[in-house]
Motif scaffolding. Structure first.
Motif, short mmCIF file in Angstrom:
data_model
loop_
_atom_site.label_atom_id
_atom_site.label_comp_id
_atom_site.label_asym_id
_atom_site.label_seq_id
_atom_site.Cartn_x
_atom_site.Cartn_y
_atom_site.Cartn_z
N PRO A 1 38.36 47.43 38.35
CA PRO A 1 37.68 48.64 38.83
C PRO A 1 38.52 49.55 39.70
N SER A 2 39.48 49.00 40.44
CA SER A 2 40.24 49.83 41.37
C SER A 2 41.31 50.68 40.69
N VAL A 3 41.60 50.41 39.43
CA VAL A 3 42.66 51.14 38.72
C VAL A 3 42.03 52.16 37.77
N LYS A 4 42.32 53.41 37.98
CA LYS A 4 41.72 54.47 37.18
C LYS A 4 42.60 54.88 36.00
N GLU A 5 43.90 54.58 36.09
CA GLU A 5 44.82 54.96 35.02
C GLU A 5 44.80 53.92 33.90
N ASN A 6 45.31 54.32 32.73
CA ASN A 6 45.58 53.33 31.68
C ASN A 6 46.83 52.55 32.09
N ILE A 7 46.71 51.26 32.28
CA ILE A 7 47.87 50.44 32.65
C ILE A 7 48.81 50.35 31.45
N LYS A 8 50.10 50.56 31.71
CA LYS A 8 51.11 50.55 30.65
C LYS A 8 51.73 49.15 30.53
N MET A 9 51.92 48.72 29.30
CA MET A 9 52.59 47.44 29.06
C MET A 9 53.38 47.52 27.76
N ASP A 10 54.57 46.88 27.78
CA ASP A 10 55.29 46.71 26.52
C ASP A 10 54.83 45.41 25.85
N ALA A 11 55.33 45.17 24.66
CA ALA A 11 54.83 44.03 23.89
C ALA A 11 55.13 42.70 24.58
N ASP A 12 56.33 42.57 25.16
CA ASP A 12 56.67 41.31 25.84
C ASP A 12 55.70 41.04 27.01
N THR A 13 55.36 42.10 27.74
CA THR A 13 54.45 41.92 28.88
C THR A 13 53.06 41.51 28.41
N ILE A 14 52.57 42.16 27.36
CA ILE A 14 51.25 41.77 26.83
C ILE A 14 51.28 40.31 26.38
N ALA A 15 52.36 39.93 25.70
CA ALA A 15 52.46 38.54 25.22
C ALA A 15 52.52 37.56 26.38
N LYS A 16 53.24 37.93 27.45
CA LYS A 16 53.32 37.03 28.61
C LYS A 16 51.97 36.92 29.32
N VAL A 17 51.22 38.00 29.37
CA VAL A 17 49.88 37.94 29.97
C VAL A 17 48.99 36.99 29.17
N PHE A 18 48.96 37.16 27.87
CA PHE A 18 48.04 36.37 27.06
C PHE A 18 48.52 34.93 26.85
N SER A 19 49.79 34.68 27.13
CA SER A 19 50.27 33.29 27.04
C SER A 19 50.27 32.61 28.40
N GLY A 20 49.82 33.31 29.43
CA GLY A 20 49.70 32.71 30.76
C GLY A 20 50.97 32.72 31.57
N LYS A 21 51.99 33.42 31.14
CA LYS A 21 53.26 33.47 31.89
C LYS A 21 53.21 34.52 33.00
N ILE A 22 52.34 35.48 32.89
CA ILE A 22 52.06 36.45 33.95
C ILE A 22 50.62 36.20 34.38
N THR A 23 50.42 35.97 35.69
CA THR A 23 49.10 35.50 36.13
C THR A 23 48.40 36.43 37.11
N THR A 24 49.09 37.45 37.63
CA THR A 24 48.43 38.39 38.54
C THR A 24 48.74 39.82 38.09
#
Length: 367
Positions: free
Chosen positions: A134-157
């Protein structure tokens, strides 16, 4: 929360030239005599992709006005379950976010005859990478590696340096990221993991699949599109993937393509599909597609799904053949595609793709 919807951009999408242009209605093959007559009777039952649910409701309502004697029923149980029911002979057609696998096509021959079943595209939509922050009003930008790390649990916050470095000027909270994935076999999952594997192969090493990787533990899951959207909406910090038409008020990721970050739109999704190639190797009229998830072409959005309707090449009687063909023709018509766009924000199918799909449906015959 960030609000982002496809629907407002659909009108512009109709002008696209990619074999998907709604401007091609004048080139549409004439509807079959039976489809025009309005005198068909019977019941068609379908099951499958929950992504098609909104569009299917619009199609059923619209078709009822054309053929009031034909009742169409659809159960949005998910792509995998829908194909299973179709191959078991429990429903007349399947809706699926993936075309038939080779073994499924081989199995379909027992039900549908020598050429088995075939798929035609009915619905094209971006898959949104959607989050509750809720606190972020912009579209958060991510490249493919970052999206993959988020969904694989390598990025946690959410304030991880990999995300922060791509979002200068955006205040990202330290909130824990909760990944929400589909619990059921899903064509949306297959399309999303196909993107992850193709665009971030060093991070997401699993091949595309309709089931979420079992080794990724500690994540949340829910059944069908409505389930993952509902769970994400009720969980601050959660992120999921879902048909963009269904994400409600969730924020959405702008995905890096080339040197730019691209927000999902019907136009960008349709532009990605324009470069798709046929899978081949099944029924002659099958239109299963392989999408290029690694395109760097400006304005393309690679996280996209093509949802199909799967029919038999033959049915047992003429009444069923006529009803199936009439319904398939209506879905692909300019009226049917507009109904889907209005209901679900999908990109319209037109041009050569529409003509080829109509020609495929025209081949359906009595066994």
């Amino acid at each position: 929360m960030k609000i982002s919807r496809v629907g407002a951009s659909v009108a512009a999408a109709t002008a696209l030239v990619l074999g998907l242009s709604a401007c091609s209605s004048s080139n549409t093959p004439a509807a079959s005599p039976s489809a025009k007559a309005g005198n068909l009777t019977g019941t068609l039952s379908g099951a499958g992709a929950s992504t098609q649910e909104s569009a299917m409701t619009a199609w059923i309502d619209g078709f009822k006005a054309v053929q009031p004697g034909v009742t169409v029923q659809y159960n949005p149980v998910g792509s995998g379950a829908g194909r299973t029911q179709f191959l078991a002979g429990s429903v007349t057609f399947a809706g699926s976010d993936a075309s038939l696998k080779t073994d499924e096509w081989e199995k379909s021959k027992a039900l549908c005859g020598t050429d088995g079943a075939f798929a035609v595209p009915a619905y094209i939509s971006p898959i949104a990478v959607a989050y509750n922050l809720p606190s972020v009003k912009e579209n958060i930008k991510m490249d493919a590696d970052t999206i993959a790390k988020v969904f694989s649990g390598k990025i946690t916050t959410w304030n991880d340096p990999a995300i922060a470095s791509q979002n200068a000027g955006v205040t990202l909270p330290s909130t824990k990221i909760t990944v929400v994935h589909r619990a059921d076999d899903s064509g949306t999952t297959e399309n999303f993991t196909d993107y992850l594997h193709a665009a971030a192969p060093s991070v997401w090493t699993d091949a595309k699949a309709q089931a979420w990787p079992k080794q990724l533990t500690g994540q949340e899951s829910a059944q069908q599109t409505t389930g993952v959207v509902s769970l994400t909406t009720s969980t601050e910090g959660a992120i999921t993937y879902a048909d963009a038409s269904a994400i409600g008020t969730l924020g959405t990721v702008a995905v890096k393509v080339g040197n730019d970050y691209v927000k999902y739109t019907a136009e960008a999704a349709a532009k990605s599909v324009s470069t798709a190639k046929k899978v081949g190797g099944q029924a002659p009229q099958d239109m299963g597609m392989k999408l290029d998830r690694t395109s760097t072409e400006a304005g393309t959005y690679p996280v996209v799904l093509v949802s199909y309707q799967i029919f038999c090449t033959t049915y047992k009687d003429q009444a069923t053949v006529d009803a199936v063909k009439a319904f398939g023709e209506y879905v692909l018509s300019a009226e049917g595609q507009k109904a889907a766009a209005d209901a679900a924000g999908s990109a319209p199918i037109g041009g050569d793709t529409e003509k080829e799909a109509l020609a495929a449906i025209a081949t359906i015959k009595v066994a």
